[in-house]
Write a protein that holds these residues in place. Structure first.
Motif, mmCIF file in Angstrom:
data_model
loop_
_atom_site.group_PDB
_atom_site.id
_atom_site.type_symbol
_atom_site.label_atom_id
_atom_site.label_comp_id
_atom_site.label_asym_id
_atom_site.label_seq_id
_atom_site.Cartn_x
_atom_site.Cartn_y
_atom_site.Cartn_z
ATOM 1 N N GLU A 210 8.095 -18.861 -11.388
ATOM 2 C CA GLU A 210 7.222 -19.086 -10.240
ATOM 3 C C GLU A 210 5.825 -19.515 -10.705
ATOM 4 O O GLU A 210 5.400 -19.174 -11.797
ATOM 5 N N MET B 209 2.179 -18.733 -9.730
ATOM 6 C CA MET B 209 1.363 -17.841 -8.901
ATOM 7 C C MET B 209 -0.096 -18.168 -9.154
ATOM 8 O O MET B 209 -0.544 -18.173 -10.299
ATOM 9 N N ARG C 141 3.180 -19.321 -4.743
ATOM 10 C CA ARG C 141 2.525 -18.278 -3.959
ATOM 11 C C ARG C 141 1.095 -18.121 -4.427
ATOM 12 O O ARG C 141 0.759 -18.431 -5.577
ATOM 13 N N CYS D 170 -1.375 -11.874 -0.177
ATOM 14 C CA CYS D 170 -0.476 -12.595 -1.083
ATOM 15 C C CYS D 170 0.612 -13.249 -0.247
ATOM 16 O O CYS D 170 1.184 -12.629 0.648
ATOM 17 N N VAL E 291 5.105 -11.453 -10.253
ATOM 18 C CA VAL E 291 5.304 -12.894 -10.326
ATOM 19 C C VAL E 291 6.738 -13.113 -10.761
ATOM 20 O O VAL E 291 7.149 -12.649 -11.825
ATOM 21 N N ALA F 251 0.558 -23.970 -6.248
ATOM 22 C CA ALA F 251 1.193 -22.664 -6.347
ATOM 23 C C ALA F 251 2.402 -22.519 -5.442
ATOM 24 O O ALA F 251 2.460 -23.095 -4.353
ATOM 25 N N LEU G 174 0.849 -18.297 -14.427
ATOM 26 C CA LEU G 174 -0.189 -17.572 -13.703
ATOM 27 C C LEU G 174 -1.442 -18.431 -13.773
ATOM 28 O O LEU G 174 -1.930 -18.749 -14.858
#
Lengths: 349, 264, 265
Positions: A30, A32, A204, A216, A26, A202, A189
């Protein structure tokens, strides 16, 4: 700025592997999402970052530092769980100050940081309340404020919205997106089983199933070009049709289909993924005809279930003026660019 | 760990000394001398017999009475049923000998029951004389220990889905049948757990017997008290103690197993 | 609702009244009635008086009351400390170790109180520790007897405690000692006070072990009640018994007040 890295992380309880060799990075800042059904290992992965489960093998790194052997309280993470776990015997402000006091932050700075965290989550007016005097959504905001007050580099969110009703949930979703814009440095996360939350929030998405990472990518990648059948059916709706790969297309039950995308060896078997809302009614390219098995009215759309040579195909169509009768023969079609070829049975993890 | 050390010094070490004293008393004498002496004595055998039959009898009484009362409290609710449940909790926090004290006023030579009879019949003495017999102890034990059965039963009944009862009644089952086929199976674990707890507590009961003050009702705990304090015969007291421990710890182990199964 | 007919319901209630009132309510009532009387030769007590109470709150009886209170408070606090400590330590153990610890701490419940009294008497009437003839031997025996109950109820509460609280605290950077002091113990407070109340009540009414141990200058209330009734002073004994019940109830009531204030959900 600190990212998270899973490096071959395995977790087992009583001989059952609940997380199998997870490799995932991650990036700092970001968001994720770990997306998967229950029992897929997504929560275990999050708890391995928090330090509540000890990996049987592999390493967890936060900001490049190996934290695998570190107890939870030395990891510098913020965490929000499904049931909030606000301390019932403390006022809102005491809850938010808890982490600062526990870490022996300079006394003089605490009130300011508490106020700041409450301000950010819109809970400043409730500082003197006890958690039991708050609604579910408000408790959720306090839990987030409590996690943010310690200014963590990493924020772990474990199904944070699943205890809220649908309306509050979409409001909180927008709220979380705003918080992330205000705190671009925080790596998040986000564990969820809800694809809408994952797609909305998100950067990703890591799709998990049966203790393994399945796929992913960015939400767009996963939705438009899933690499596995599991991703195709779990992220959005999908018709999965068994086909034989041909030059420039595929063959489905004797019908030649033209496809823009497809990288498989001609003659091999594969699965074709077509999203229900990309199917049209009537003749066109890539026609599939069959008989109507069921019609569901869903307000703005009609969902048709059509039996095509023994395969049930779903199609979501804008509300129809005249609904076809059961057993009536209809033809569906899709554009060559709207289907994705999945190599059968091959996981891309 | 410190707490274990405290327990060891305050409890396990003394207990071990009792066992050691029963085998080789400080006052001299070989191993098992005291055992032979105690096991050969009439008083010990009588006490053992009395203890066991009183405990078994009281346990059965408590089970029947407790089940009946708990059934009514739980399934034929009346205004004040909650207060009764509260009263039972309070009842449990009082010492056992209060019951014997009360029974003295109820059924003693000068007491309510005998007083009623003599007032009506003009007789000089009332008919109730059972108080200083084992029956008096039995009555007191049943009275005092029944709440220990009612409590786990009420807890078990509150877990019972009332929809089950309604479905059973809807299918035409009569109350007796519902009790036998729906409620009783659900209550069995709680009955087992409560019953074995009461059995152990009856075996160990001292206050009720002491307050009864009857010379001919001697139980094992009474015998220990008598030997140690009144006769200063510590080896004998230790032997009886070892026997009493063996019986009640064995039964308590059983209670733990049963209550684990019951999930209590 | 099990019985639907009106007559059936009344029959059930009748049965309940017939069993419950004479067996459970009447005993407590007669003790209270007797405490205000001087004679009981008819159906009802006679010779109303408050002299029994005047006697019950002075002299030896008053001393017995303070003795009992001191013993109960000291034994409860000691038992609560040891029991809670053991329960917390047990919760951190693996399954097997926890089971051994649980069994060890439950043992005093299974062993007859008279035997506990005998054992403590035998053990502390000899060197290295001579406590025979002091009040502390009574406190000690009571502590042994009630620790099991403290341990049991605190253990049960720890099992019910949602681990999410500790984990949330740990993730916020709190070290284990801080979590224990600021999160776990406050959350356990309702159970701790309940356990304290239970221990106090048990210690107040303890007779079996006490009879084996008490020195003349440390005579708790139950022994005092026994010696009174044994001498035939049933009525003054009743008054002391009522004092005992009232004190126990008052303390339990106070404890449950603290409990409601300490319970958050």
């Amino acid at each position: 700025m600190s990212g998270i890295r899973f490096d071959g992380v395995c977790v087992a309880y009583d001989g059952n592997t609940v997380l199998d060799r997870l490799d995932l990075t991650v990036e700092p800042g970001e968001v994720m999402a770990l997306l998967g059904p229950s029992g897929s290992g997504k929560t275990t992965a999050l708890r391995a970052v928090a330090g509540f489960v000890r990996p049987a093998a592999g390493r967890v790194l936060i900001g490049g530092r190996d934290v695998t052997a570190l107890p939870p309280h030395k990891r510098g993470i913020g965490m929000v769980v499904q049931q909030y776990a606000l301390f019932p015997h403390m006022r809102v402000e005491e809850n938010v100050a808890f982490g600062l006091r526990a870490q022996k932050a300079p006394r003089a700075g605490i009130p300011g940081r508490v106020a700041e965290a409450l301000e950010m989550t819109g809970m400043a007016a409730y500082a003197r309340r006890y958690p039991r005097e708050l609604s579910g959504g408000q408790q959720q905001r306090v839990a987030i404020a409590r996690a943010l007050a310690i200014r963590p580099g990493v924020l772990l969110l474990d199904e944070p919205l699943s205890a809220l009703d649908a309306q509050l949930r979409s409001g909180m979703l927008a709220e979380l997106a705003r918080l992330h814009r205000e705190l671009p440095d925080v790596t998040i996360l986000y564990v969820t089983h809800d694809q809408v939350e994952a797609l909305t929030l998100a950067d990703r998405i890591a799709v998990m199933d049966r203790a393994r990472l399945q796929d992913c990518g960015t939400p767009q990648e996963l939705y438009r070009a899933p690499r596995t059948e599991f991703t195709a059916s779990f992220v959005g709706n999908a018709n999965l049709l068994p086909v034989t790969v041909a030059e420039g297309g595929a063959v489905f039950e004797g019908r030649a289909l033209t496809l823009d995308r497809g990288r498989a060896v001609p003659g091999s078997t594969a699965t074709l993924c077509v999203r229900p809302h990309l199917l049209g009614l009537g003749a066109g390219p890539n026609a599939l005809s069959g008989t109507i098995a069921e019609v569901q009215w869903r307000g703005s759309t009609h969902r048709l279930y059509v039996d095509v040579d023994g395969h049930r195909v779903k199609a979501d169509l804008p509300e129809l003026r005249e609904t076809p009768a059961l057993g009536e023969r209809v033809t569906l079609h899709f554009e060559p660019r709207d289907a994705v070829l999945l190599a059968a049975g091959v996981a891309h993890a | 760990m410190p707490p274990v050390a405290v327990l060891a010094v305050l409890f396990l070490y003394p207990l071990a000394l009792v066992v050691q004293q029963s085998l080789s008393p400080d006052s001299g004498g070989g191993a098992f001398d005291a055992y032979a002496r105690v096991f050969g004595s009439r008083a010990f055998l009588d006490a053992l017999g009395t203890t066991v039959w009183l405990a078994v009898g009281a346990t059965l009484g408590c089970l029947v009475l407790g089940f009946t009362l708990a059934l009514i409290i739980a399934f034929v609710p009346f205004p004040g049923a909650r207060a009764v449940a509260k009263f039972i909790d309070v009842f449990l926090s009082f010492p056992s000998f209060l019951i014997t004290l009360a029974l003295l006023f109820l059924y003693g030579t000068v007491g309510m029951a005998n007083g009623l009879v003599t007032e009506f019949t003009g007789a000089t003495e009332g008919p109730f004389r059972f108080l200083t017999t084992p029956w008096g102890v039995l009555l007191a034990e049943i009275t005092y220990f029944t709440p220990f059965v009612i409590r786990p039963l009420l807890a078990a009944f509150s877990q019972l889905d009332t929809a089950q009862l309604e479905v059973a009644a809807g299918l035409g089952a009569r109350p007796a049948r519902i009790v036998r086929q729906v409620i009783l199976p659900e209550a069995l674990p709680a009955l087992g757990a409560g019953g074995s707890l009461v059995l152990v507590m009856c075996l160990n009961e001292f206050g009720i017997v002491l307050f009864t003050g009857a010379k001919d009702v001697t139980t094992l705990p009474m015998l220990i008290y008598g030997k140690a304090i009144l006769e200063s015969d510590y080896p004998a007291a230790c032997v009886v103690a070892v026997v009493n421990i063996a019986i009640s710890v064995g039964l308590f182990g059983l209670y733990r197993v049963v209550s684990k199964r019951a999930g209590a | 609702m099990l019985v639907h007919s009106r007559t059936g319901r009344w029959a059930a209630w009748g049965l309940f009244g017939l069993l419950f009132l004479p067996l459970f309510a009447l005993p407590l009532l007669v003790v209270v009635a007797a405490s205000f009387a001087t004679h009981w030769s008819g159906a009802l007590p006679s010779g109303p008086t408050t002299a029994n109470y005047t006697a019950a709150v002075r002299g030896e009886s008053l001393q017995a009351l303070t003795t009992s209170l001191l013993t109960a408070v000291a034994a409860s606090l000691l038992a609560l400390t040891v029991g809670t400590w053991a329960a917390l330590a047990g919760a951190a153990l693996r399954k097997r170790g926890k089971r051994v610890l649980d069994a060890l701490f439950m043992l005093p419940v299974a062993v007859p109180s008279v035997v506990v009294g005998l054992a403590v008497l035998v053990a502390f009437s000899r060197p290295p520790v001579l406590l025979n003839g002091t009040g502390s031997i009574v406190v000690l025996a009571h502590t042994v007897l009630v620790t099991a109950f403290a341990h049991q109820s605190v253990s049960a509460a720890i099992v019910r405690l949602d681990p999410a609280y500790e984990q949330a605290a740990a993730s916020l950077g709190a070290r284990p000692a801080y979590v224990l002091w600021r999160v776990r113990l406050p959350l356990l407070l309702p159970s701790l006070t309940a356990a304290a109340g239970l221990c106090f009540a048990l210690s107040m009414g303890e007779l079996s072990a006490t009879m084996m141990l008490y020195p003349p200058d440390w005579m708790p209330l139950p022994v005092r009640i026994f010696t009174a009734t044994d001498r035939g002073s049933l009525f003054s004994g009743s008054a002391v018994a009522v004092v005992l019940m009232a004190t126990t109830l008052l303390v339990l009531l106070a404890v449950s007040r603290i409990r409601t204030r300490a319970s958050y959900r």
